[in-house]
Design an enzyme around this catalytic site. Structure first.
Site, PDB file in Angstrom:
ATOM      1  N   VAL A   2       0.851  -1.190   0.000  1.00  0.00           N
ATOM      2  CA  VAL A   2       0.000   0.000   0.000  1.00  0.00           C
ATOM      3  C   VAL A   2       0.887   1.240   0.000  1.00  0.00           C
ATOM      4  O   VAL A   2       2.095   1.173   0.236  1.00  0.00           O
ATOM      5  CB  VAL A   2      -0.926   0.016   1.238  1.00  0.00           C
ATOM      6  N   CYS A   3       0.269   2.369  -0.256  1.00  0.00           N
ATOM      7  CA  CYS A   3       0.994   3.638  -0.223  1.00  0.00           C
ATOM      8  C   CYS A   3       1.397   3.940   1.214  1.00  0.00           C
ATOM      9  O   CYS A   3       0.549   3.920   2.116  1.00  0.00           O
ATOM     10  CB  CYS A   3       0.117   4.754  -0.778  1.00  0.00           C
TER      11      CYS A   3
END
Length: 681
Positions: A564-565
């Site tokens: 994920v970011c």
């Protein structure tokens, strides 16, 4: 076995008793702490009540002057002057003495007042005797005369007994306070009126000598108390400085509460007097004019002006605290209770009042000037309310809070914040002609209106984004342009004020104060706003350039990363690769680069390389590309070394196979590098 059971039971009883003992000790400690807290609170309340008369005396001292006395003998004028300045020292003693000494001072003062009351009652009794036509005793023959004599006698005895109780006198000296009973006894004994008057004079002289003896006897104690207080004050100032000592004394003596109660009392009393014997012309103007007139009258001296400023501070604190409770509830107030909130408005009131000479103006002038001062204070209060409410409003929208009542309260408050300044501006323009000073004053309210409207627009954008199924990638840009529009309007308002001031300076009446205010306004509200806006624009453009210069992550890289970011913790369907080979959403990374120009993960600086035409190019010296090129060179050297190494046939075959694989990998990495460079170009 039986002995063991007995010992175990004894231990159980001992442990249980020990626990009960501990619980009782804890309960006793808790009760003692509660008693201590209650005692401290009671002492604080008593101290505030006992020190408020010092403010009343100081207010009367400023409002009166012995120089105003006319047609008075010199000795009377001298006595009044001495009493006038002694009252100031008495007020200082009431304000500065510790609570124990303050109680003693009140006891002696009350006792002196009761002695004066006894003298006055004796004086009335003697005057009544002197005015009677017949000097024959009527004590036993006339019932009304008997009641009058007995009433005076009972009053003197009760008052003298109360004085002895206050001074804790239990020996024979308590009978000396019955000196003013002697004229009554003379009346009962049937003496003539002139003898009764002589007895009264003797009692008066005796009481004066008694009071003088008591004062001189305690004079050394008074001087010693003052000397100790001054020594402690000097030591505290030497160790900590004047400002910490003043602040500590302010908090310890609860001076703010004293000034608040004093000003409220004075305000209520002035309203009562104004309504009873007020100006009918002002009363016809309505409640607002009455309020301004009374407030103007309640700041005619430095003491009352300071009390008004403190009252404004407490009122502002209450309003700002209520704003926070209105938006977040009682829990929000408990988590963030800023005790210094609201003092900006009180300080503004005090500073402007001293600069304009409010205390030296006539009552009608103070009334009109008070309207301007209150407009400035309310504008500052509205701005403080906006500063408190703005983060809460944006947090409601950005956090996707589903509580509809919180959103309704926030929108309702911001509607008030942008409408009420416009109403105040319209109201004040009805009474005053628009000039440079008035324009400077109302500009703050207009700016608050624009800021509140801008916050509502940003809030609406966040709400719209929360209602969408997919995230709005252009949300950050739209919010930036919205806020930039609000800043442009603020800049135009400030620029209009400067232009109006220049016109009034060149065409109208020129003054040094107007020019100084114009220069200050031009620097802070025009130049500094323009400088801040331009820096923000450059930083944003630089951040956009940095993000656009970074390569776009391929689908294979995202699948292999499967993460994920790191900024928003959302799944990455598209991402940018930094120079240090970290992956982020382009929007998230751009928001980060508005603040810092480093990687959020490793804090390595993200640079933008410019091409030969001085145009911002694409970053081709990122670590990912550098790693490919360095690995290409290393593998080439290893392949050359492996081809020349023929010491062992088996090792040669293994190296040749490895070299073939390495060469294939190098060729593939070169092709990938060429593809990235072509795409970037």
């Amino acid at each position: 076995m039986y002995e063991n059971n007995v010992s175990i039971e004894i231990c159980r009883h001992h442990t249980k008793g020990q626990r009960v003992c501990y619980c009782r000790e804890w309960e006793i400690d808790l009760m003692m702490w509660q008693v201590k807290v209650q005692r401290e609170q009671v002492e604080a309340v008593v101290g505030v009540i006992l020190r408020i008369p010092s403010l009343v005396l100081a207010e009367l001292w400023f409002r009166t002057s012995p120089e105003k006395l006319t047609n008075q003998p010199d000795d009377v004028t001298f006595i009044i002057t001495v009493i006038y300045y002694l009252s100031l020292f008495f007020a200082l003693a009431l304000a500065a003495l510790p609570l124990k000494n303050l109680v003693y001072l009140y006891i002696y003062t009350l006792s002196a007042g009761l002695v004066c009351f006894n003298w006055y009652m004796s004086h009335l009794f003697v005057n009544t005797e002197l005015t009677q036509e017949s000097e024959s005793p009527m004590f036993l023959t006339d019932s009304s005369e008997t009641q009058r004599v007995l009433l005076h006698l009972l009053t003197q005895c009760i008052t003298s007994a109360f004085i002895c109780y206050l001074l804790e006198i239990t020996n024979w000296t308590r009978f000396v306070f019955l000196a003013f009973v002697l004229p009554i006894l003379a009346k009962i004994m049937g003496m003539p009126s002139d003898v009764i008057s002589g007895v009264h004079n003797f009692s008066t002289i005796f009481t004066i000598l008694l009071v003088a003896f008591t004062v001189f006897n305690n004079l050394s104690y008074t001087f010693e108390t003052v000397r100790v207080l001054l020594r402690k004050l000097s030591e505290a100032v030497t160790e900590f400085g004047w400002i910490p000592v003043i602040l500590a004394s302010w908090n310890t003596l609860h001076v703010g509460i004293q000034l608040l109660i004093f000003w409220i009392y004075m305000f209520i009393s002035h309203i009562y007097v104004f309504i009873k014997v007020g100006n009918s012309v002002i009363i016809q103007e309505g409640f607002s004019m009455i309020f301004l007139a009374v407030v103007g009258e309640c700041c005619a001296t430095p003491i009352s002006l300071l009390a008004l400023s403190v009252t404004v501070s407490y009122f502002s604190y209450f309003i700002l605290t209520f704003t926070k409770i209105f938006l977040q509830g009682w829990r929000g107030y408990m988590n963030d209770n800023d005790t210094f909130r609201g003092w900006t408005e009180g300080g503004t009131m005090l500073l402007i009042a001293f600069q304009t000479g409010l205390t030296d103006l006539k009552p009608i002038q103070r009334t009109f000037l008070m309207s301007i001062l209150l407009f400035i204070v309310v504008s500052s209060l509205i701005e403080s309310m906006y500063e408190v409410a703005d983060p809460i409003l944006l947090s409601l929208s950005a956090a996707h809070n589903r509580n509809i009542f919180k959103h309704f309260r926030a929108v309702l408050l911001f509607t008030f914040l942008w409408m009420f300044p416009l109403y105040m501006t319209y109201s004040i323009c009805q009474y005053f002609t628009l000039d440079f000073w008035l324009l400077v004053i109302i500009s703050s309210g207009i700016l608050t209106t624009f800021q509140a409207l801008g916050s509502l627009m940003v809030y609406s954008l966040f709400i719209y984004d929360s209602l969408r199924e997919n995230s709005w990638e252009k949300l950050d840009d739209v919010i930036y342009y919205t806020r930039a529009t609000v800043r442009v309007f603020e800049f135009l308002v400030a620029l209009f004020v400067v232009c109006f001031g220049l016109k009034e300076t060149l065409v109208g009446h020129w003054s040094l104060i107007n020019s100084a205010i114009l220069i200050v306004h031009c620097y802070f509200n025009v130049y500094k706003r323009l400088e801040t806006g331009w820096k923000t624009f450059l930083l944003r453009r630089e951040a956009v350039s940095r993000v656009e210069s970074l390569p776009q992550a391929t689908e294979e890289q995202l699948n292999s990363l499967s993460d994920v970011c790191p900024i928003c913790f959302s799944t990455m369907t598209q991402a940018k690769v930094t120079t240090c080979n970290h992956f982020f959403h382009a929007t998230c990374l751009r928001k980060w680069l508005y603040v810092k120009d480093t990687c959020p993960m490793c804090h390595k600086k993200i640079e933008v390389k410019k091409n030969e035409d001085n145009q911002t190019g694409i970053v081709v010296e990122n670590n990912y590309v550098h790693n490919l090129m360095e690995r290409d060179d290393e593998l080439s050297e290893e392949s050359d070394m492996s081809e020349s190494d023929t010491e062992s046939d088996a090792s040669t075959e293994i190296l040749e196979e490895d070299n073939d694989q390495i060469i294939d990998n190098v060729e593939a990495e070169r092709a990938a590098l060429q593809t990235i460079q072509n795409n970037d170009a």
